[in-house]
Every structure is written in structure tokens, then in C-alpha cells.
Design a protein around this motif. Sequence first.
Motif, PDB file in Angstrom:
ATOM      1  N   VAL A  11       0.838  -1.194   0.000  1.00  0.00           N
ATOM      2  CA  VAL A  11       0.000   0.000   0.000  1.00  0.00           C
ATOM      3  C   VAL A  11       0.874   1.244   0.000  1.00  0.00           C
ATOM      4  CG1 VAL A  11      -0.206   0.243   2.534  1.00  0.00           C
ATOM      5  CG2 VAL A  11      -2.069   1.025   1.058  1.00  0.00           C
ATOM      6  N   SER A  12       0.396   2.270  -0.688  1.00  0.00           N
ATOM      7  CA  SER A  12       1.015   3.591  -0.622  1.00  0.00           C
ATOM      8  C   SER A  12      -0.105   4.596  -0.408  1.00  0.00           C
ATOM      9  CB  SER A  12       1.788   3.890  -1.923  1.00  0.00           C
ATOM     10  OG  SER A  12       2.530   5.082  -1.778  1.00  0.00           O
ATOM     11  N   VAL A  13      -0.040   5.297   0.716  1.00  0.00           N
ATOM     12  CA  VAL A  13      -1.086   6.284   1.040  1.00  0.00           C
ATOM     13  C   VAL A  13      -0.434   7.656   0.942  1.00  0.00           C
ATOM     14  CG1 VAL A  13      -2.995   6.810   2.600  1.00  0.00           C
ATOM     15  CG2 VAL A  13      -1.899   4.565   2.715  1.00  0.00           C
ATOM     16  N   ASP A  14      -0.762   8.389  -0.071  1.00  0.00           N
ATOM     17  CA  ASP A  14      -0.063   9.630  -0.390  1.00  0.00           C
ATOM     18  C   ASP A  14      -0.938  10.857  -0.120  1.00  0.00           C
ATOM     19  OD1 ASP A  14       0.836   7.225  -2.110  1.00  0.00           O
ATOM     20  OD2 ASP A  14       2.547   8.576  -2.235  1.00  0.00           O
ATOM     21  N   ALA A  28       4.217  13.822  16.650  1.00  0.00           N
ATOM     22  CA  ALA A  28       4.344  12.421  17.081  1.00  0.00           C
ATOM     23  C   ALA A  28       3.087  11.630  16.730  1.00  0.00           C
ATOM     24  CB  ALA A  28       4.607  12.364  18.584  1.00  0.00           C
ATOM     25  N   LEU A  29       1.940  12.297  16.741  1.00  0.00           N
ATOM     26  CA  LEU A  29       0.693  11.603  16.400  1.00  0.00           C
ATOM     27  C   LEU A  29       0.560  11.423  14.896  1.00  0.00           C
ATOM     28  CD1 LEU A  29      -0.071  12.362  19.354  1.00  0.00           C
ATOM     29  CD2 LEU A  29      -2.413  12.606  18.537  1.00  0.00           C
ATOM     30  N   ARG A  30       1.065  12.390  14.152  1.00  0.00           N
ATOM     31  CA  ARG A  30       0.955  12.321  12.684  1.00  0.00           C
ATOM     32  C   ARG A  30       1.614  11.045  12.152  1.00  0.00           C
ATOM     33  NH1 ARG A  30      -0.177  17.032   9.973  1.00  0.00           N
ATOM     34  NH2 ARG A  30       1.128  16.453   8.214  1.00  0.00           N
ATOM     35  N   ARG A  31       2.809  10.771  12.703  1.00  0.00           N
ATOM     36  CA  ARG A  31       3.533   9.604  12.212  1.00  0.00           C
ATOM     37  C   ARG A  31       2.775   8.315  12.536  1.00  0.00           C
ATOM     38  NH1 ARG A  31       7.178   8.798  15.651  1.00  0.00           N
ATOM     39  NH2 ARG A  31       6.591   6.671  16.083  1.00  0.00           N
ATOM     40  N   THR A  32       2.270   8.219  13.773  1.00  0.00           N
ATOM     41  CA  THR A  32       1.582   6.995  14.179  1.00  0.00           C
ATOM     42  C   THR A  32       0.247   6.848  13.448  1.00  0.00           C
ATOM     43  OG1 THR A  32       2.647   7.280  16.315  1.00  0.00           O
ATOM     44  CG2 THR A  32       0.908   5.644  16.200  1.00  0.00           C
ATOM     45  N   LEU A  33      -0.464   7.957  13.272  1.00  0.00           N
ATOM     46  CA  LEU A  33      -1.725   7.885  12.526  1.00  0.00           C
ATOM     47  C   LEU A  33      -1.489   7.437  11.083  1.00  0.00           C
ATOM     48  CD1 LEU A  33      -3.702  11.038  13.733  1.00  0.00           C
ATOM     49  CD2 LEU A  33      -4.544   8.681  13.797  1.00  0.00           C
ATOM     50  N   ALA A  34      -0.419   7.956  10.490  1.00  0.00           N
ATOM     51  CA  ALA A  34      -0.090   7.557   9.115  1.00  0.00           C
ATOM     52  C   ALA A  34       0.174   6.061   9.056  1.00  0.00           C
ATOM     53  CB  ALA A  34       1.131   8.347   8.617  1.00  0.00           C
ATOM     54  N   GLU A  35       0.941   5.545  10.040  1.00  0.00           N
ATOM     55  CA  GLU A  35       1.227   4.107  10.059  1.00  0.00           C
ATOM     56  C   GLU A  35      -0.066   3.302  10.217  1.00  0.00           C
ATOM     57  OE1 GLU A  35       5.813   3.894  11.673  1.00  0.00           O
ATOM     58  OE2 GLU A  35       4.220   3.146  12.958  1.00  0.00           O
ATOM     59  N   LEU A  36      -0.959   3.802  11.062  1.00  0.00           N
ATOM     60  CA  LEU A  36      -2.228   3.092  11.270  1.00  0.00           C
ATOM     61  C   LEU A  36      -3.073   3.086   9.984  1.00  0.00           C
ATOM     62  CD1 LEU A  36      -3.223   4.367  14.840  1.00  0.00           C
ATOM     63  CD2 LEU A  36      -2.626   2.028  14.215  1.00  0.00           C
ATOM     64  N   THR A  65       5.531  13.001   3.259  1.00  0.00           N
ATOM     65  CA  THR A  65       4.546  13.076   2.191  1.00  0.00           C
ATOM     66  C   THR A  65       3.672  11.838   2.047  1.00  0.00           C
ATOM     67  OG1 THR A  65       6.170  12.240   0.620  1.00  0.00           O
ATOM     68  CG2 THR A  65       5.988  14.622   0.813  1.00  0.00           C
ATOM     69  N   ARG A  66       4.098  10.724   2.620  1.00  0.00           N
ATOM     70  CA  ARG A  66       3.327   9.503   2.416  1.00  0.00           C
ATOM     71  C   ARG A  66       3.649   8.454   3.455  1.00  0.00           C
ATOM     72  NH1 ARG A  66       7.307   8.818  -1.850  1.00  0.00           N
ATOM     73  NH2 ARG A  66       5.849   9.840  -3.264  1.00  0.00           N
ATOM     74  N   VAL A  67       2.830   7.406   3.461  1.00  0.00           N
ATOM     75  CA  VAL A  67       3.151   6.220   4.244  1.00  0.00           C
ATOM     76  C   VAL A  67       2.984   5.022   3.319  1.00  0.00           C
ATOM     77  CG1 VAL A  67       0.782   6.113   5.155  1.00  0.00           C
ATOM     78  CG2 VAL A  67       2.584   4.837   6.301  1.00  0.00           C
ATOM     79  N   ARG A  68       3.923   4.109   3.433  1.00  0.00           N
ATOM     80  CA  ARG A  68       3.833   2.897   2.630  1.00  0.00           C
ATOM     81  C   ARG A  68       3.945   1.675   3.528  1.00  0.00           C
ATOM     82  NH1 ARG A  68       7.381   4.244  -2.833  1.00  0.00           N
ATOM     83  NH2 ARG A  68       5.687   5.345  -3.898  1.00  0.00           N
ATOM     84  N   GLY A  69       3.385   0.579   3.057  1.00  0.00           N
ATOM     85  CA  GLY A  69       3.454  -0.638   3.848  1.00  0.00           C
ATOM     86  C   GLY A  69       3.426  -1.867   2.983  1.00  0.00           C
ATOM     87  N   LEU A  70       3.982  -2.946   3.526  1.00  0.00           N
ATOM     88  CA  LEU A  70       3.971  -4.223   2.818  1.00  0.00           C
ATOM     89  C   LEU A  70       3.606  -5.313   3.822  1.00  0.00           C
ATOM     90  CD1 LEU A  70       6.568  -5.300   0.177  1.00  0.00           C
ATOM     91  CD2 LEU A  70       5.559  -6.972   1.675  1.00  0.00           C
ATOM     92  N   LEU A  71       2.672  -6.147   3.427  1.00  0.00           N
ATOM     93  CA  LEU A  71       2.237  -7.260   4.266  1.00  0.00           C
ATOM     94  C   LEU A  71       2.521  -8.558   3.520  1.00  0.00           C
ATOM     95  CD1 LEU A  71       0.518  -8.381   6.721  1.00  0.00           C
ATOM     96  CD2 LEU A  71      -1.452  -8.209   5.199  1.00  0.00           C
ATOM     97  N   LEU A  72       3.090  -9.526   4.230  1.00  0.00           N
ATOM     98  CA  LEU A  72       3.350 -10.842   3.653  1.00  0.00           C
ATOM     99  C   LEU A  72       2.719 -11.869   4.590  1.00  0.00           C
ATOM    100  CD1 LEU A  72       5.088 -11.988   1.228  1.00  0.00           C
ATOM    101  CD2 LEU A  72       6.841 -12.471   2.962  1.00  0.00           C
ATOM    102  N   GLN A  73       1.957 -12.806   4.034  1.00  0.00           N
ATOM    103  CA  GLN A  73       1.285 -13.788   4.881  1.00  0.00           C
ATOM    104  C   GLN A  73       1.407 -15.187   4.323  1.00  0.00           C
ATOM    105  OE1 GLN A  73      -2.796 -12.054   5.144  1.00  0.00           O
ATOM    106  NE2 GLN A  73      -2.283 -11.969   7.318  1.00  0.00           N
TER     107      GLN A  73
END
Length: 309
Positions: free
Chosen positions: A29-32, A47-55, A175-183
Motif C-alpha cells: 500500500v502507498s497512502v499519499d 508524534a501523532l501524525r507519524r503513528t496515525l499515518a502508520e495506522l 509526504t506519504r506512508v507505505r506498507g507491505l504485508l506478507l502472509q
Amino acid sequence: MTPAPDAARFADTLSRFVFEQAAVRGAVVSVDSSCREILACHRYPPALRRTLAELLAAAALLASTLKFNGALGVQLQGAGPVRLLVVECDAELNLRATAQWSGAADDLPAAASLATLAGDVAKSRLAITLDPRDGGPIYQGIVALEANSIAALIEHYLTRSEQIDSRMVLAVDDTRVRGLLLQRLPGAATADDATWQRASAQFDRISPTGLLAAAGVEALLRAHFRDDDLRLFTARPLRFRCRCSAEKVAHVLRMLGRTEVESILDEQGMVSVTCEFCNHQYTFVADDVRALFDSPAASGVAPPAGAPH
Ligand SMILES: [Zn+2]
């Protein structure tokens, strides 16, 4: 790898992929701009911005694993500077977020740890909620705050509560948050063990910096899983969209009752309701309040006992 037609498009998308030769799946995912729009709704401390972006990224990745029609919520419930962080992602990948925090959060560095944000770790938790929205029961999974990153907490939740071996990496910049999930899929054969272990080891080599710098989903997957035959599905767009509406606010006011609403109107000259997610303000002046309770819709809200629905 079988390329999807729009694999190159990465911004504000969620892409699922599967390993052709093993019961392993994943999502990127890329949330821009949607992340920036969501964070612009309130004056969140850094500090909240970073955690909210990760969530936000985590919620979208979790939603990718589900076949459901409702909304998935991820909540961080804290007992310190952060009281509550809430992120929601629905089946159409509409995202929204809100937070409750104390003044102490304003003074925290942007890189403050989860434990610092939550204050008392023993009294804090991460909750994952599935609201099917069709009247079915709401499911809630809880995970103690025993890891110091959102990604690790979600891995714990998936591996222990859902019994699905999972790996997650999240990366945030301004500018964005990205994530990768592997299952590793449930019911995977023993023959898949080697693939899972190899894929998991390759996953460990994905750095947050590399994830943020990736030019596209296909390039990212090819760089890290080059020995595997992956099938990449068409990327799905995600966006910031709040579910609030004037109709829903009107419904809440009707539930509050005419006497209560008219007393607020007398006191303040208007009735104003602000959406805690998108911060949109709904204002009802005297004529609106009258219409709320005199309109035909109002009579349908609380039918007399025994009346047919
Ligand atoms: Zn709203």
C-alpha cells in the motif's frame, strides 16, 4: 511475474499479490495525498501524525486480507499523551482517522515511541474492529502494547489471534506512508515451509527507506522476491472519504430530542455539530431545527410502540 496493467501506478493504491507456487500472499500500500488530506483535518502533534499515518497503511493492508462489506477499524487506546487514535478503512478503501490527546503530546518529538505516546503500556492496547454494517455482529480483536511499533503489533495480532504467519513493514515520511504485508495462508502445506522461510528472510531485507523510494509495486516486488513467481493483481485506488453527512447529524439531533436541541438553540443561537473525523462543521439555525422535528422524516424516527416498521 505477471504484470497488472496499471502496476506502475503506486500513489494512493493498494495492490494484492500471491506466490504462484506456494500458499503465500501479500499486499503493498502507498497512502499519499489521502494521508496528507486526512492529517490536515486536525492540528495533530508531529508524534501523532507519524503513528496515525502508520495506522492508515496498516488498516488498508488488513482490509486487503478480508472479504467483507463493512468497515475495519484500528484503534490505539492509550493512557498517556495519547488517549485514542482511530483509523477506519471500508471495503471500498475509503480511509478516515481521528484522535484524542492531551497537551503533553504537543511537546513530544516526532519520533516518540509507542510506549511514550501511550504512557502506561499496561493500560494501553491496540484494538482491531470489523463492523459488517449489515446488522451482523461486530468483531473485535485486542492486542496488548507489547511491541514498540504498529507493524510489530499487527504481526502479533495476525500471528497469534488469527493464526496466520504474517510480516508487516511500514514506512513514513513527510509526504506519504507505505506498507507491505506478507502472509502464509492458513492450511499451507509443509512443502511451503521453505518458500515461507525464504520469503520471510527476503522480507527482512526491505528497509523503510527502500520501501519509500520504490518506483512502483512491480519493481519493489521484483527487487525483493526475484526468485519467486508472483501474480500481481490490479491496484485498487484508496482515498480519504468521511462517512459523515447532514442526514446522519440530523438523525443524532432527533435522537437527542426536541427539548434538548431547542435548549441548545436558545443558549447558543444555533446548533453546531463537528465531525470528529473530518472536522466538518454542520450548523443548524432555528429554521433547520424546526424542520428537523416538523418534517415528515422526523415522525418516522420514533414510531409509536407497536407501529409497523
Ligand atoms: Zn466527517
